[in-house]
Design a protein around this motif. Structure first.
Motif, short mmCIF file in Angstrom:
data_model
loop_
_atom_site.label_atom_id
_atom_site.label_comp_id
_atom_site.label_asym_id
_atom_site.label_seq_id
_atom_site.Cartn_x
_atom_site.Cartn_y
_atom_site.Cartn_z
N VAL A 259 32.06 22.73 30.11
CA VAL A 259 30.90 22.29 30.89
C VAL A 259 30.23 21.17 30.12
N ASP A 260 30.26 19.97 30.68
CA ASP A 260 29.70 18.81 29.97
C ASP A 260 28.21 19.00 29.66
N GLY A 261 27.50 19.61 30.59
CA GLY A 261 26.05 19.74 30.42
C GLY A 261 25.65 20.57 29.23
N THR A 262 26.47 21.55 28.88
CA THR A 262 26.17 22.39 27.72
C THR A 262 27.05 22.06 26.52
N ALA A 263 28.02 21.16 26.73
CA ALA A 263 28.98 20.81 25.67
C ALA A 263 29.61 22.06 25.08
N SER A 264 30.04 22.96 25.98
CA SER A 264 30.64 24.22 25.53
C SER A 264 31.57 24.75 26.61
N PHE A 265 32.42 25.68 26.19
CA PHE A 265 33.24 26.41 27.15
C PHE A 265 32.42 27.60 27.67
N GLU A 266 32.33 27.72 28.99
CA GLU A 266 31.57 28.79 29.63
C GLU A 266 32.49 29.62 30.52
N ARG A 267 32.22 30.91 30.58
CA ARG A 267 33.00 31.76 31.49
C ARG A 267 32.60 31.45 32.93
N VAL A 268 33.58 31.07 33.76
CA VAL A 268 33.30 30.65 35.13
C VAL A 268 33.90 31.59 36.17
N LEU A 269 34.83 32.44 35.78
CA LEU A 269 35.49 33.32 36.74
C LEU A 269 36.09 34.51 36.01
N THR A 270 35.91 35.69 36.60
CA THR A 270 36.58 36.89 36.12
C THR A 270 37.34 37.52 37.27
N GLU A 271 38.63 37.79 37.04
CA GLU A 271 39.45 38.48 38.03
C GLU A 271 40.00 39.75 37.41
N SER A 272 39.89 40.84 38.15
CA SER A 272 40.34 42.13 37.67
C SER A 272 41.54 42.59 38.49
N PHE A 273 42.58 43.05 37.80
CA PHE A 273 43.81 43.50 38.45
C PHE A 273 44.10 44.93 38.03
N ARG A 274 44.57 45.72 38.99
CA ARG A 274 44.91 47.12 38.72
C ARG A 274 46.38 47.37 39.03
N ARG A 275 46.95 48.28 38.23
CA ARG A 275 48.34 48.66 38.45
C ARG A 275 48.42 49.76 39.51
N ILE A 276 49.25 49.56 40.50
CA ILE A 276 49.57 50.58 41.49
C ILE A 276 51.08 50.74 41.47
N GLY A 277 51.54 51.83 40.92
CA GLY A 277 52.97 52.01 40.73
C GLY A 277 53.49 50.99 39.73
N GLU A 278 54.44 50.17 40.17
CA GLU A 278 55.01 49.12 39.32
C GLU A 278 54.49 47.74 39.71
N ALA A 279 53.37 47.68 40.41
CA ALA A 279 52.84 46.40 40.88
C ALA A 279 51.39 46.23 40.46
N TRP A 280 51.03 44.99 40.13
CA TRP A 280 49.66 44.64 39.78
C TRP A 280 49.01 43.93 40.96
N HIS A 281 47.80 44.38 41.32
CA HIS A 281 47.10 43.85 42.50
C HIS A 281 45.67 43.46 42.12
N LEU A 282 45.17 42.41 42.77
CA LEU A 282 43.79 41.98 42.56
C LEU A 282 42.84 43.09 42.99
N ALA A 283 41.93 43.47 42.09
CA ALA A 283 40.96 44.52 42.39
C ALA A 283 39.59 43.94 42.65
N ALA A 284 39.22 42.85 41.94
CA ALA A 284 37.89 42.28 42.11
C ALA A 284 37.88 40.89 41.53
N LYS A 285 36.98 40.05 42.03
CA LYS A 285 36.78 38.70 41.54
C LYS A 285 35.29 38.43 41.44
N ALA A 286 34.88 37.85 40.31
CA ALA A 286 33.44 37.58 40.13
C ALA A 286 33.26 36.26 39.39
#
Length: 272
Positions: A245-272
């Motif tokens: 982020v140029d305005g803060t001259a730093s790396f900022e967390r902009v997105l979090t995605e959560s994935f859960r395992r169901i059996g042998e597959a990983w699926h998107l659980a939440a996005k923030a």
């Protein structure tokens, strides 16, 4: 829980110097269990670029899993490109072209997909897949299994399938049989996280595929410099994207995605 800082496409020779210290300092504060660097440490595989990349890696915490990218093979020196393509990489970065990290929760295996015969494309071969099978068979089956390459096995929507690593379907079948959970890559300078189910129909199997943008290059291709922080539990993986982020001259967390395992597959659980 294990924490991985996933950097990619550093491109020393074309880096934004203002990003290096903030990236190093934030990585130290994040206190990762492992730092992963998925290729293209240099812009043109020059000695001074590899020396600069090595100096930067030395400022980051360890252990580190590093694999080469296509830019780490000389482009214009034809003799070196075909006879000793990774000589400088192995001199300045690591001799190990198939690195691994294993503890009591995760197993990370690096695979070299950079090749002399292509200018930017990557490839995985049957010998590498056989080695992966052998290594995975030796680890505890309860570990979260992670593969690191430079070239990707899946893509964001805007990219053409020609950007996939060559022989990806063959490798993905082996990954499914070995229970590989997470694929980390770079190359595209574009961040992305999703599962492999749409592209590869593999009987209930879906790996989580995480793409890192370029952490430090001036060649952002329309996306801010970025990297990923991945937090791993046996049944859940969170992917945090940090962007410059140029305005803060730093790396900022902009997105979090959560994935859960169901059996042998990983699926998107939440996005923030």
């Amino acid at each position: 829980m294990r924490t991985i800082v996933h950097l990619s496409d550093l491109h020393f020779g074309r880096v934004d110097q203002a990003l290096l210290a903030p990236l190093q300092q934030l990585t130290a504060r994040l206190a990762p269990d492992v730092v992963v660097v998925s290729g293209d440490l240099t812009q043109r595989a020059k000695t001074e670029e590899f020396k600069a990349a090595r100096a930067f890696l030395d400022t980051l915490p360890g252990p580190q899993i590093v694999v080469p990218g296509n830019h780490d093979i000389p482009l214009y020196n034809v003799a070196t490109r075909f006879l000793t393509p990774l000589r400088k990489y192995t001199r300045y970065v690591t001799l190990d072209l198939a690195p691994e990290y294993i503890d009591d929760e995760i197993a990370i295996l690096g695979i070299n997909t950079a090749r002399s015969l292509t200018f930017k494309d990557g490839r995985i071969n049957e010998e590498q897949v056989a080695q992966m099978r052998q290594r995975m068979s030796a680890v505890n089956p309860n570990l979260t299994r992670i593969i690191v390459t430079h070239h990707p096995f899946d893509l964001p929507e805007k990219f053409d399938k020609d950007d996939l690593v060559d022989r990806a379907p063959m490798a993905m079948r082996a990954f499914s049989e070995c229970g590989v959970d997470l694929l980390l890559a770079g190359h595209l300078h574009s961040s992305h996280a999703g599962n492999s189910a749409e592209r590869y129909k593999l009987s209930g199997y879906a790996a989580l595929v995480v793409q890192a943008g370029t952490a430090t290059s001036t060649r952002g291709r329309g996306e801010s410099n970025s990297f990923n922080v991945i937090r791993i539990d046996p049944e859940q993986i969170e992917v945090d994207r940090y962007s410059w982020v140029d305005g803060t001259a730093s790396f900022e967390r902009v997105l979090t995605e959560s994935f859960r395992r169901i059996g042998e597959a990983w699926h998107l659980a939440a996005k923030a």
